[in-house]
Design an enzyme around this catalytic site. Structure first.
Site, PDB file in Angstrom:
ATOM      1  N   GLU A  18      -2.478 -10.013  -5.473  1.00 35.83           N
ATOM      2  CA  GLU A  18      -1.221 -10.302  -5.795  1.00 35.83           C
ATOM      3  C   GLU A  18      -1.071 -11.610  -6.736  1.00 35.83           C
ATOM      4  O   GLU A  18      -2.102 -12.404  -6.941  1.00 35.83           O
ATOM      5  CB  GLU A  18      -0.591 -10.515  -4.433  1.00 35.83           C
ATOM      6  CG  GLU A  18      -1.193 -11.571  -3.409  1.00 35.83           C
ATOM      7  CD  GLU A  18      -2.216 -10.769  -2.607  1.00 35.83           C
ATOM      8  OE1 GLU A  18      -3.002 -10.087  -2.968  1.00 35.83           O
ATOM      9  OE2 GLU A  18      -2.421 -11.431  -1.344  1.00 35.83           O
ATOM     10  N   CYS A  29      -6.107 -11.991  -3.196  1.00 33.87           N
ATOM     11  CA  CYS A  29      -7.010 -11.014  -3.786  1.00 33.87           C
ATOM     12  C   CYS A  29      -6.117 -10.327  -4.894  1.00 33.87           C
ATOM     13  O   CYS A  29      -6.556 -10.727  -6.360  1.00 33.87           O
ATOM     14  CB  CYS A  29      -7.460  -9.883  -2.990  1.00 33.87           C
ATOM     15  SG  CYS A  29      -6.258  -9.339  -1.803  1.00 33.87           S
TER      16      CYS A  29
END
Lengths: 801, 300
Positions: free
Chosen positions: A437, A435
């Protein structure tokens, strides 16, 4: 479905329906074939055992080709069924067999036969899984943190790692045969009198086994397509099946030559990686970049049209959606909605610093908007040079109301990568993983984030209680006194600094213990082979095969920590309206009783994170800095073994851990009641951001973002009406630009959905079967979330734009 | 250091309907008009007020006894606050065991107001936005408002003012020097109807409007379109004629809405527009058309 982006083709609409209505079930095939192979090859070095395992599964698992698909490859006996990965953990599977259908969220159906198959193999896995070895490996002083839920690492030892993107551009360009060729070449040159090279030999032998296994797997689909074509009455479909058959004799072993082949090549590998391991957040990388040459070539040659390209892309997204994962109930609360976080990243800059947006970037937006599914997770890399036309197109997708795309910003990520030693050309080529990172596809080890979860508010309570967990009464750390005896606010700040550093060290110990077990027990051969420079070094990823290897854990409850510190400072030490004893007793009693409510109201009225108020914002920055300063000191298990980095940084992509961790946390000094959810990521506590979105952005930008390279997650919700006219849209875009250009924000995503819709969906799930919401860094179907998570989302402040 | 104080009832960030770009809107408390449809009833009285939430009230009457001004009385088991008598002692807040009262309005120094709106300067710069002063009626606190506008000028921030224009021409003209955009409310073109709806006539307002045009100020007229007051096509013609005579080219229509209804109860104020249906742009297409036909740039 979208008016702006057009409709799915009829067959893709049918296929989507079919996948959406498929009942999620438990599939035992992978578990059975894994057990069989493990037994047969029990004498072999682990890396070979893993290769034979994958070979056995790919050879024997059921395969099928759906009626409406152009792309082939299935993960389990049916779409949306979840395989079991017994080598990671089997105890919860057996324990929860009869409970899967009764869950209040993320339900899985299971037949009595499947249950029996799983019970039959269970004895083999007793004391023989990464979970059991992991738990045994964690030293007692650290394990108490794990047991009490202060540091959560269940996901690390009960499933695979992933949180990685391989280099699909290279896979489709060179084919797996190139990897095989390189492997054979280095293998031949090994001097086996050096014992270290023996280990490399096993790894190389394993790579050959899995590449051949994947090739044979593709051939199975080719054969199936051929036989289906023979029986097919519809001549058009028969031609398609023959084309499928021909493509699958070629890719992914041979290089792809067309857009179609490139997508098929990528999907088959993406699929097998998710059969090899059930680590989630296995991401595609910068798809608009590496696919573009194939698109360009075919569109110029008239082989494809925009429409047929979009259809293939939608087909890929529906396929992506077929993958499913079952987690233990305890772990599900940290990952609600059974998300797989398969990320696709578009936009950003090229390695020579030009705007990377191309026609395919637009088609990916269009196709994702048409399919409107929670997978893949779509991320747009923002940079100052992204034009308004593209930004507006992104806002059109946001308007569809399924939480995509998320934005990550080059303006902060690239400089902070370069500062950490990532080569400039690689830094410019980063992509989102899962998501929020980020990592460089094909060159980075596992889990740029996704290590352990550390519960900040709970840590504060333990700090206040002299090192004793107030919930269990267990003393877990050497405290520096009880809050009741702290004369000044600074005493509490000092105590926090001491204890959070101690907790940080325990999180490192837990993570390293888990990583050592994973390295020894479950090397991923294919994933390693496709990551640079594992073949060159003769090392799996966990042995230090990656070029870069930075990891981060997830710090949960940032806003609760902020608000707690501010409320204590204000109400107890400055205004002295609440005595230290009163506050402590109120927390223990969960604000019950007449006085409790009065105290809770005072705490709730104190300054709150998310309102651009330095009073509270700077308190949390300072408190967070203690963690950040401490965690960077401790290398990971790959340090000095090859990769650049080998270290840690901070991260806040808490997914839905805020709900799970809230369940285990007593009342907190911010006025939060016991066992209710914590704030998610770096977003403010529900309904506490009263000054609107610009203030939230200001608050978040005060966090030490360049040191939280694991991700600074910010979720904003807007009502759909606000994006109706062009003027308002441009203002939203200007707000995003300010956040990224001037305030150097890291990430933001928008949930555009009305509160009434959500409440209606909660009461009538059947009416909102395709309603998708962002739970945190990802999207999930609303009606598969537990009620607590649903309530959590409903309560979020709606900014009236 | 400027410690002069203004009485405000709100500072709202990320305002996108009160001028160009992303803005912060500063709401001044106190207004000489009493529009029936006012959606911010707390803006009307130029002093600090208390609002009362009947849902929280347990009818213990402690506030009735506690009010030094006798501004709170009992009526049919409920209470009534006389806003005009309330002096803002806040005794009721202290007496109330259930937190049923809340304060409306706060005196803030120029410094504090300016530092608050400067927090979003990055957003103004990126979006071409700025600050909008509104009310109530900002001209009732013209001196302190001018101090704020001067400070904003120092930071090169775009300054808009939304006003009813109901102020002495001298005050108004002085004010004009400090603003970049004038959002000029016009409730009715007809003096009699204007007085009916707002309590004052529009003579002085129209005069000030002309003065602003003469000064060459950038002006947008804003018309709240109120059912049975000024929403007929004939009214649209009347407005168009009036604006053309004055020389204003830009018009924003603000369809009547009911967002303020609940606030009247909290302030124990009578609301004359209860249950009147809200209007939406799609209800006013013909209405808008009249303006456009008359050569005006008319938007919602």
């Amino acid at each position: 479905m979208s008016e702006y982006f057009g409709l799915l083709t009829k067959r893709m609409n049918q296929f989507r329906e079919e996948v959406l209505t498929a009942k999620p079930k438990v599939c035992a095939e992978r578990a059975v074939y894994t057990t069989e192979s493990y037994k047969e090859h029990f004498d072999k070095p682990i890396v070979l055992r893993r290769a034979y395992m994958l070979e056995n599964i790919l050879k024997k698992m059921s395969i099928f080709i759906e009626e409406d698909t152009l792309i082939v490859g299935n993960q389990a006996t049916e779409n949306r069924s979840a395989p079991i990965f017994p080598e990671y953990a089997m105890d919860w599977v057996v324990k929860e067999l009869d409970e899967f259908e009764k869950r209040n969220g993320d339900i899985f159906y299971i037949t009595e036969d499947t249950k029996q198959q799983l019970r039959d193999i269970a004895p083999f896995w007793e004391h023989n899984t990464t979970k059991e070895r992991g738990l045994a490996a964690i030293p007692p002083a650290s394990k108490v943190f794990y047991d009490l839920g202060i540091i959560k690492a269940e996901g690390n030892i009960t499933s695979g790692d992933a949180h990685i993107a391989v280099d699909y551009g290279k896979v489709m360009k060179d084919g797996l045969k190139d990897y095989k060729k390189r492997t054979l070449a280095v293998m031949d040159s090994l001097d086996l009198t050096d014992f270290k090279n023996l280990k490399k030999l096993y790894f190389y032998q394993s790579i050959i086994i899995v590449i051949d296994a994947v090739t044979a797997f593709a051939k199975r689909y080719s054969d199936l397509a051929t036989s289906m074509a023979e029986k097919e009455k519809n001549p058009v479909r028969a031609v398609e099946l023959r084309e499928i058959a021909s493509i699958l004799t070629k890719v992914p072993y041979e290089p792809a030559d067309s857009f179609y082949e490139a997508i098929q090549s990528m999907w088959l590998v993406q699929l097998v990686l998710q059969i090899e391991s059930n680590g989630h957040s296995l991401s595609y990388g910068r798809m608009d970049q590496f696919l573009y040459p194939y698109y360009k070539k075919d569109i110029d040659a008239g082989v494809i049209t925009e429409e047929s390209a979009v259809e293939l892309l939608t087909n890929l997204w529906i396929k992506t959606m077929t993958i499913n994962k079952i987690r233990s109930w305890a772990h599900t609360q940290f990952s609600a909605g059974s998300p797989l976080y398969q990320n696709v990243t578009i936009g950003g800059q090229t390695v020579d610093k030009k705007n990377a947006v191309n026609p395919l970037s637009y088609l990916i937006l269009r196709s994702v908007a048409q399919t409107k599914l929670p997978q893949p997770n779509l991320t747009v890399r923002y940079h100052a040079g992204l034009d308004d036309r593209f930004m507006k197109e992104c806002v059109e997708v946001i308007k569809e109301g399924f939480g995509m795309p998320a934005f990550n910003s080059d303006e902060i990520i690239i400089p902070s990568f370069i500062e950490k030693g990532i080569k400039e050309e690689d830094a410019y080529n980063y992509s989102a993983i899962g998501c929020v990172e980020v990592a460089v596809p094909g060159k980075w080890g596992y889990r740029c984030t996704g290590m352990s979860f550390l519960n900040f508010p709970k840590s504060l309570l333990i700090t206040m209680n002299d090192g004793v967990d107030p919930k269990s009464g267990v003393k877990i750390a050497e405290g520096v006194g009880h809050f009741k005896d702290m004369e000044n606010f600074e005493d509490l700040q000092k105590a926090w600094d001491v204890l959070i550093r101690d907790f940080t060290r325990h999180s490192v110990i837990i993570e390293n213990a888990c990583d050592m077990v994973l390295e020894a027990d479950v090397p991923d051969v294919l994933c390693s082979a496709l990551s640079e420079d594992c073949i060159g070094r003769g090392k799996t990823l966990k042995e230090g095969g990656a070029i870069y290897d930075f990891i981060s854990g997830l710090q949960v409850g940032i806003a609760n920590l902020a608000d707690s510190l501010a409320a204590i400072k204000k109400c107890v030490y400055e205004e002295k309206r609440i005595s230290r004893d009163e506050l402590w007793n109120a927390l223990i009693n969960n604000f019950e009783g007449q006085d409790g409510e009065r105290i809770q109201n005072m705490l709730l009225a104190a300054p709150k994170y998310g309102n651009d108020d330095d009073y509270v914002d700077l308190l949390v920055t300072e408190a967070y800095n203690s963690y950040i300063d401490e965690v960077v000191k401790y290398p990971n298990t790959r340090f000095g073994r090859g990769p650049v980095g080998g270290t840690r940084y901070a991260g806040t992509s808490s997914i839905s851990a805020n709900v799970g961790q809230g369940l285990g946390t007593m009342a907190t000094p911010d006025g939060r009641k016991a066992f209710t959810p914590l704030a998610e990521g770096c977003s403010p506590t529900h309904a506490m951001d009263k000054n609107g979105p610009t203030s939230v952005f200001k608050t978040v930008s005060k966090l030490p973002t360049k040191d939280i390279t694991g991700g600074v997650l910010l979720n904003q919700k807007v009502t759909p009406q606000v994006l109706e006219n062009d003027d308002a849209k441009m203002k939203l875009i200007a707000m995003l630009r300010t956040f990224f250009n001037k305030l150097k924000g890291f990430h933001v995503q928008y949930n555009v959905v009305s509160r009434d819709t959500l409440i209606d969906a909660q009461n009538h799930p059947e009416k909102h079967r395709d309603l998708i919401v962002r739970v945190a860094g990802y999207s999930a179907f609303f009606n598969v979330l537990s009620k607590t998570t649903q309530d959590d989302i409903i309560k979020r402040t709606e900014h009236v734009l | 250091m400027n410690q002069e104080k203004a009485l405000l009832f709100n500072i709202q960030k990320f305002s996108i309907h009160d001028g160009p770009g992303i803005r912060t809107t500063v709401f001044f408390k106190g207004c000489p008009l009493r529009c029936h449809w006012c959606s911010n009833p707390e803006s009307q009285i130029g002093k600090i007020q208390v609002a009362w939430n009947s849902l929280k009230c347990i009818s213990c009457q402690k506030c009735v006894k506690g009010c030094p001004e006798g501004a709170i009385s009992e009526a049919k088991g409920s209470i009534v606050i006389d806003g005009e008598r309330c002096k803002g002692w806040q005794e009721c807040l202290k007496e109330c065991p259930t937190d049923s009262f809340q304060i409306e309005g706060e005196y803030k120094t120029v410094d504090k107001i300016v530092s608050e709106v400067l927090k979003d300067i990055a957003f103004y710069e990126e979006s071409g936005g700025g600050v909008t002063l509104t009310g109530g009626e900002v001209l009732q606190q013209a001196d302190v408002a001018i101090e704020i506008l001067k400070e904003l000028k120092k930071h090169n921030i775009h300054r808009a003012v939304e006003t009813t224009g109901y102020a002495a021409p001298k005050v108004f003209e002085k004010f004009l020097e400090h603003i970049d955009l004038l959002l000029f409310d016009l409730k009715h073109y007809d003096p009699v109807k204007h007085k009916e709806g707002t309590g004052v006539d529009n003579m002085i307002i129209l005069e000030n409007m002309k003065a602003a045009v003469k000064k060459g100020k950038k002006i947008v007229a804003r018309i709240p379109v109120i059912p049975n007051f000024n929403d007929s096509l004939q009214d649209a013609e009347g407005f168009s004629k009036c604006l053309n005579e004055i020389g204003i080219k830009n018009v924003d229509l603000l369809p009547f809405h009911q967002f303020g209804q609940k606030k009247y109860d909290l302030l124990c104020m009578e609301y004359k527009m209860k249950d009147v249906k809200q209007l939406h742009p799609e209800d006013l297409m013909d209405y808008q058309e009249v303006f456009i036909r008359n050569g005006l740039n008319c938007k919602f």
